[in-house]
Design a protein around this motif. Structure first.
Motif, PDB file in Angstrom:
ATOM      1  N   ASP A  49     -22.490 -58.367  15.896  1.00 34.96           N
ATOM      2  CA  ASP A  49     -21.402 -57.666  16.552  1.00 34.96           C
ATOM      3  C   ASP A  49     -20.269 -58.569  17.001  1.00 34.96           C
ATOM      4  OD1 ASP A  49     -22.957 -58.891  18.417  1.00 34.96           O
ATOM      5  OD2 ASP A  49     -23.040 -57.197  19.820  1.00 34.96           O
TER       6      ASP A  49
ATOM      7  N   LEU B 245     -16.331 -57.390  19.696  1.00 35.03           N
ATOM      8  CA  LEU B 245     -15.841 -58.221  18.597  1.00 35.03           C
ATOM      9  C   LEU B 245     -14.330 -58.360  18.643  1.00 35.03           C
ATOM     10  CD1 LEU B 245     -16.127 -59.661  15.866  1.00 35.03           C
ATOM     11  CD2 LEU B 245     -16.122 -57.422  14.766  1.00 35.03           C
TER      12      LEU B 245
ATOM     13  N   SER C 258     -12.195 -61.768  18.239  1.00 34.05           N
ATOM     14  CA  SER C 258     -11.170 -61.912  17.208  1.00 34.05           C
ATOM     15  C   SER C 258      -9.827 -62.253  17.832  1.00 34.05           C
ATOM     16  CB  SER C 258     -11.048 -60.620  16.403  1.00 34.05           C
ATOM     17  OG  SER C 258     -12.279 -60.305  15.810  1.00 34.05           O
TER      18      SER C 258
ATOM     19  N   GLY D 221     -18.308 -56.366   4.843  1.00 34.21           N
ATOM     20  CA  GLY D 221     -17.050 -56.128   5.535  1.00 34.21           C
ATOM     21  C   GLY D 221     -16.990 -54.721   6.074  1.00 34.21           C
ATOM     22  N   GLU D 222     -15.868 -54.404   6.716  1.00 37.60           N
ATOM     23  CA  GLU D 222     -15.697 -53.079   7.310  1.00 37.60           C
ATOM     24  C   GLU D 222     -15.583 -52.007   6.227  1.00 37.60           C
ATOM     25  OE1 GLU D 222     -15.655 -52.126  10.499  1.00 37.60           O
ATOM     26  OE2 GLU D 222     -16.090 -54.141  11.202  1.00 37.60           O
TER      27      GLU D 222
ATOM     28  N   ASP E 248     -17.168 -61.100  11.687  1.00 32.14           N
ATOM     29  CA  ASP E 248     -16.745 -60.396  10.478  1.00 32.14           C
ATOM     30  C   ASP E 248     -16.412 -61.456   9.411  1.00 32.14           C
ATOM     31  OD1 ASP E 248     -14.101 -61.335  10.737  1.00 32.14           O
ATOM     32  OD2 ASP E 248     -13.459 -59.582  11.874  1.00 32.14           O
TER      33      ASP E 248
ATOM     34  N   CYS F 128     -22.480 -59.610   7.130  1.00 26.92           N
ATOM     35  CA  CYS F 128     -21.761 -59.407   8.392  1.00 26.92           C
ATOM     36  C   CYS F 128     -21.770 -57.960   8.858  1.00 26.92           C
ATOM     37  CB  CYS F 128     -20.320 -59.895   8.267  1.00 26.92           C
ATOM     38  SG  CYS F 128     -20.187 -61.689   8.021  1.00 26.92           S
ATOM     39  N   SER F 129     -22.004 -57.018   7.955  1.00 23.58           N
ATOM     40  CA  SER F 129     -21.982 -55.599   8.334  1.00 23.58           C
ATOM     41  C   SER F 129     -23.379 -54.998   8.426  1.00 23.58           C
ATOM     42  CB  SER F 129     -21.118 -54.807   7.339  1.00 23.58           C
ATOM     43  OG  SER F 129     -21.499 -55.072   6.007  1.00 23.58           O
TER      44      SER F 129
ATOM     45  N   THR G 127      -8.959 -59.243  10.522  1.00 26.27           N
ATOM     46  CA  THR G 127      -9.688 -58.840   9.326  1.00 26.27           C
ATOM     47  C   THR G 127      -8.710 -58.312   8.296  1.00 26.27           C
ATOM     48  OG1 THR G 127     -11.531 -58.203  10.714  1.00 26.27           O
ATOM     49  CG2 THR G 127     -11.551 -57.397   8.453  1.00 26.27           C
TER      50      THR G 127
ATOM     51  N   GLN H  36     -24.113 -52.633  15.089  1.00 24.85           N
ATOM     52  CA  GLN H  36     -23.954 -53.814  14.253  1.00 24.85           C
ATOM     53  C   GLN H  36     -24.900 -54.926  14.704  1.00 24.85           C
ATOM     54  OE1 GLN H  36     -21.779 -54.352  11.535  1.00 24.85           O
ATOM     55  NE2 GLN H  36     -21.523 -52.139  11.652  1.00 24.85           N
TER      56      GLN H  36
END
Length: 760
Positions: free
Chosen positions: A485, A48, A52, A415-416, A488, A428-429, A59, A482
């Motif tokens: 993957d 990922l 990104s 999210g993370e 995000d 997304c997570s 993020t 994930q």
């Protein structure tokens, strides 16, 4: 038993029978690069982070950052020229229409008084306009915040015991130990994580204070005995309960007097209400669900930790000698009055304007208008993500599946999460283990969502979506990996911006919630009583709450509440049967003329009647005692002569007389009517009781259906409030039945800006 009892409404709960004289009414990576369909190899080397990097996307947490324009106020500083704002008309689509109001004279006067208060100098921001969204205010004056009271040390005989020995603790450490002691019999202190986190922080505070005062070294949690402290706190709690109503009232008035200067601020020359102006008191963090930080110490906040925000010319709120504010800012691009950083998650806490303020109202208005705009873009969005479900680029497939899930099943973006946060996820997570596939197209979602509320749904999905999820789960992926993957929330939201400015995944939830509510309201026929219409409204609201997964656990008092409501209905039915018996006493011919009308007379057994009589008498006795204590509290406070025990006895004698009448009636079957009645009058009373029974049954059904669904969250935060206003205007339902007084103030813009023809 007189017929007066039949007429007594449920509102007379606190008035004893003996005293009630009158009646009341009621990065683009392709699929071929990542996944070889022939040999089933999945290339996990392309991470990922690479995607990104290629997209230049980062993020970022969705937390309000400290404002850029910051500076401390300096003496003799030349103030900057104030920013002026031009106003621009905000469009409203329909003219306002008066809501249905209660019919009684008392209700009318109350409503008129409220209207006068609301119209007096009220600022109708929705009829004004703003050109510059970045400037929130020109002038802002306020009195700062209220800090929690200083800690009062325990009496010398109340101590923590360690290994059987009393421990002399420094005040700061004693306060922390007291936080745990006060919760000693709660479920929290049975949690090993809570115990461990508390003890670690307690030892840290103890170390900061230089250890115990009598040299005892505390090392093992199991050797700590908090019982003496717990007993002291329980005694204090009991003493507070024993305060008379007048003493409680006096304390409340003193508290309100202290808080009064902080409740309002001056915003652009007008008075506006402040939200929560109190600094959070120290304590032990509890969290929701299986939170890894439960039991940690929420440290005390001091003035040096607090940043105030006000205009250049505003006086700085004073502090006691030797204390100073952490910082003074003059940033008119933000909507907070004060902020500080809390230690649990290292995030900022804010003092903001109240929910009914013009700035918050404008924020709500924009949020729902943004959701309304999505209806003009939703078709091309759906067309694109359906097309890209078969894209050769893995990222595009993942984006398309994610948007599909967010759109169709109202999943949050997700999210993370760091390791010391609760393991809650969104779209997304999602991880491998959160999604189970059952061919041909059934998907089972099972994960913890926001606030650690379990999201469990078994749903049917598009065939290509199912196929893609199967691809996302193929080896070498396994539990813990994930699902999306390559994705995000920042990548997803950046993609959505291409369709509509300001469009994020969250807007989909608001749009789908309001659209669903509009569709549900369209199905409601304009017929029936107000109670029946409210039942249908709540059913529509419940559909939205289920869509958004707004669940709640059944309250501890739910069963008791249902039982009380059922008993009430049974009492009303008994009163009705009793009146029918009275009609037959007056005119026996009625049985032949209306046989079906009298069928239920034999439905009630003597045992049922005895149980009802017992409940009524017990309730009346309790009311007499409560009234006696309440009246004497008031008389004592006003230096009046107290009621005597003989007065209480007189009331209780009347209740006893009523009990004897019940016994006689049960024995003879003859209903005693104290007042002269006719068949016509009794028929009217029965008709009123039928209506009350019907309304009570509807309310009970509503209570049971909503026991595990939180209607408030969807109604306040996701359903456009104008839909509720339209429902009230169109169906003749008083707005008070839908919105509380505080919500009517919060959504005043909605109440006054639409008529019954408005549509989301």
């Amino acid at each position: 038993m007189t017929s007066d009892l039949h007429e007594r409404s449920s509102d007379e709960e606190d008035t004893p029978l003996a005293q009630s004289g009158k009646r009341r009414r009621a990065a683009q990576v392709t699929i071929d690069e990542e996944y070889d369909t022939e040999d089933g190899e999945y290339n996990s080397d392309i991470a990922l982070s690479q995607v990104s990097e290629n997209l230049n996307g980062k993020t970022t947490p969705e937390v309000e950052e400290p404002p850029k324009r910051v500076r401390r106020k300096v003496k003799n500083e030349t103030p900057k020229k104030k920013t002026t704002r031009k106003l621009k008309k905000i469009k409203v689509e329909s003219s306002p229409k008066k809501l249905t109001t209660p019919k009684s004279e008392e209700d009318k006067s109350v409503k008129e008084e409220e209207d006068e208060q609301e119209d007096d100098g009220g600022y109708k921001w929705w009829e004004a306009e703003k050109e510059d969204d970045t400037i929130k205010w020109t002038t802002l004056k306020h009195n700062g915040v209220i800090f929690p009271p200083a800690y009062e040390p325990l009496p010398s005989h109340v101590k923590l015991y360690y290994d059987g020995k009393p421990v002399d603790l420094p005040p700061k450490a004693e306060e922390v130990a007291g936080f745990y002691a006060a919760l000693l019999q709660s479920d929290h202190t049975k949690n090993p994580v809570f115990q461990r986190n508390f003890f670690d922080d307690f030892l840290e505070v103890l170390k900061e204070c230089g250890g115990t005062l009598n040299g005892i070294e505390i090392k093992v949690f199991s050797k700590c005995d908090f019982n003496k402290m717990f007993e002291y706190y329980e005694l204090q709690k009991e003493q507070r309960k024993q305060l008379s109503s007048q003493e409680k009232k006096q304390l409340r008035l003193e508290k309100e007097k202290l808080e009064e200067p902080y409740k309002f601020c001056e915003l652009d020359g007008r008075k506006e209400q402040v939200g929560n102006f109190r600094i959070e008191p120290p304590g032990l963090f509890r969290g929701r669900g299986a939170h890894p930080k439960t039991g940690k110490l929420k440290r005390r906040v001091y003035p040096e930790d607090v940043v105030l925000n006000l205009d250049n010319e505003a006086p700085i709120p004073p502090l006691p000698e030797g204390q100073n504010w952490g910082e003074i800012r003059h940033d008119n691009t933000v909507q907070w009055l004060a902020m500080w950083r809390e230690n649990i998650s290292n995030s900022f806490k804010y003092v903001r304007f109240a929910a009914n303020s013009s700035l918050n109202g404008l924020s709500d208005f924009k949020k729902f208008e943004k959701a309304r705009q999505l209806k003009d873009h939703i078709d091309p969005i759906r067309k694109d993500y359906t097309k890209n479900l078969k894209s050769k680029i893995m990222l595009e497939r993942q984006k398309s599946v994610a948007i599909y899930l967010i759109d169709v099943f109202a999943l949050r973006a997700g999210g993370e999460k760091s390791e010391d946060e609760a393991d809650t996820v969104g779209c997304c997570s999602l991880r491998y283990e959160h999604v189970t596939l059952k061919p041909p197209t059934t998907v089972i979602f099972d994960f913890l969502g926001k606030d650690s509320i379990r999201f469990y749904q078994e749903v049917e999905v598009d065939k290509q979506v199912f196929k893609n999820l199967a691809i996302f789960k193929r080896p070498p992926k396994q539990p813990g990996h994930q699902l999306f993957d390559r994705l995000d929330p920042s990548i997803l939201n950046k993609h959505l911006q291409h369709y509509m400015p300001g469009l994020t995944a969250k807007v989909f939830r608001t749009y789908n919630a309001s659209k669903t509510m509009q569709d549900q309201l369209d199905l409601i026929p304009n017929e029936g009583t107000v109670a029946e219409k409210l039942l249908k409204y709540n059913a529509a609201n419940r559909t939205v709450a289920i869509l958004c997964n707004h669940q709640r656990s059944v309250t501890k008092t739910h069963a008791q509440s249902v039982q009380k409501a059922s008993d009430k209905i049974r009492e009303l039915e008994w009163q009705k049967i009793r009146l029918k018996k009275a009609i037959l006493q007056l005119d026996k011919k009625q049985m032949k003329e209306r046989p079906k009308f009298f069928e239920e007379v034999e439905d009630i057994t003597k045992e049922d009647e005895m149980a009802i009589h017992k409940r009524i008498i017990e309730r009346e006795v309790e009311k007499c005692h409560k009234k006696f204590a309440r009246d004497n509290d008031k008389r004592k406070f006003e230096n009046m002569e107290l009621l005597k025990e003989s007065d209480l006895k007189e009331w209780l004698d009347k209740v006893e007389e009523q009990r004897l009448n019940f016994e006689q009636e049960l024995k003879t079957g003859v209903v005693e009517l104290k007042m002269a009645s006719t068949v016509e009058k009794l028929d009217k009373q029965i008709e009123k009781l039928d209506q009350r029974i019907q309304n009570s049954a509807i309310q009970l059904r509503d209570k049971e259906e909503n026991s595990q669904v939180s209607l408030g969250t969807s109604k306040i935060n996701y359903i456009d409030p104008r839909l509720s206003v339209v429902f009230c205007k169109k169906y003749g339902v008083p707005i008070e039945k839908i919105f509380t007084k505080s919500l009517r103030e919060k959504f005043k813009w909605a109440v006054e800006s639409v008529d019954e023809n408005w549509r989301f």
